[in-house]
Scaffold this active site. Sequence first.
Site, PDB file in Angstrom:
ATOM      1  N   HIS A   1      37.287  59.534  31.627  1.00 15.69           N
ATOM      2  CA  HIS A   1      37.874  58.505  32.485  1.00 15.69           C
ATOM      3  C   HIS A   1      37.987  57.193  31.730  1.00 15.69           C
ATOM      4  CE1 HIS A   1      39.227  56.779  36.220  1.00 15.69           C
ATOM      5  NE2 HIS A   1      38.351  55.793  36.104  1.00 15.69           N
TER       6      HIS A   1
ATOM      7  N   HIS B   1      41.939  50.721  37.590  1.00 17.27           N
ATOM      8  CA  HIS B   1      41.977  52.111  37.125  1.00 17.27           C
ATOM      9  C   HIS B   1      42.572  53.008  38.199  1.00 17.27           C
ATOM     10  CE1 HIS B   1      37.900  53.571  38.998  1.00 17.27           C
ATOM     11  NE2 HIS B   1      38.387  52.579  39.712  1.00 17.27           N
TER      12      HIS B   1
ATOM     13  N   CYS C   1      44.353  58.451  35.063  1.00 11.78           N
ATOM     14  CA  CYS C   1      43.677  57.291  34.456  1.00 11.78           C
ATOM     15  C   CYS C   1      44.243  56.912  33.090  1.00 11.78           C
ATOM     16  CB  CYS C   1      42.170  57.551  34.372  1.00 11.78           C
ATOM     17  SG  CYS C   1      41.676  58.882  33.249  1.00 11.78           S
TER      18      CYS C   1
END
Length: 398
Positions: free
Chosen positions: A358, A370, A310
């Site tokens: 994240h 993402h 990520c």
Amino acid sequence: MASHRKSRPAGSLGAGFRTPVLATAAVTSVAVLSQTADAAPPADGKPSLEEVEKKVDDLYRQAESATEKYDAAKEQTTKQRTHIDSLREEVARRTARMNKAREELGTFAAAQYRTGAATPDTATFLLADSPQDYFDQSQLMNRLTTRQKSAVDDYATQQAATMKKRQEAAKSLQTLSESQNELQTAKATVQKKLASARRLLSQLTAEEKARLAAIERQKQEEAARKAAELAKQQAAAAKEQAQQASGSSTSSGSSTSGGSPTSGGSSGSGGSSTPSGTYTTKAEKAIAFARAQIGKPYVWGATGPGSYDCSGLTQAAWKAAGVSLPRTTYAQVDVGTTVSLADARPGDLIFFYDDISHVGIYMGNGMMIHAPKPGAYVREESIYYGGESIIHSVVRPA
């Protein structure tokens, strides 16, 4: 990693940010999940489908959190190796200078021996590794010329500096060893969590897998609904902002529609944190890059071009726009300006979970691009994919 968390003043959170009550509920949820995972199995020895789903999701999230720790350890290891290489080069240069100074001292010693100005013992000592103690004796120092005394001083200086650099290199090697241990620990944690998730999924029947897919679709539909609601809110805020700017321009003869990214953003109206034209241009480049990566696999520790995790994706996307971001989510959250969710604009970074493990790139209309989790691919998805409570913050990075 808690020390990396960006603080937020109480009572100033914008729409979409968790209140302390929600944050507590999220933590409680994780605690309950852990207890459920460790609890005794049902009478038939098989967990329910809901328990499997929750456990798998939690394992993937833990794996991603461990991935960020892996990234941090990997970055530290790379820095230490670069530093050690530099130290080794410096030690080599100083050793060469020390040897040159020593050779010059040897020349002086040999000359004194030939002329009888020094005894054989003196010549032998002058050629030793540490002649300074002998040269400090006034009788010999009186015999040395200015040039010879300078050579003695230079040798002693180079010897001390070389020793210091060698000690520094040894300390850096120890730090490197510790970083490598952290790297291996994080790597093992990721692999363990992924193996556990795969094992749970492999135990499901075809019917259970179908039901699990149906549950996932329901979650995605709910996320899409929330994203549409946010898009309407942002559109209304933009319309109101334009009307206010038009009225202000008419009455004062000056436009106030362009705010800077650093002028705030906690009001939720969108007016005080409107990005500049320069930011918008950079954001478009970052988004274009991120969109081109859709379909590439999530791989922990990866920064492209074939795969990403990520934070590797967000770092690469903004690098394409000419903006350098740190490697991990923990560091990226501290770069730029925090704005409310209602003020989020395309290109902003959306961070998730209390441990900030994240991140995604906001696309507008409640959507983001993402790298979701191990086993998945880079994709465009609602920022509410895991529910509103997991959204940590929004940061405008440039």
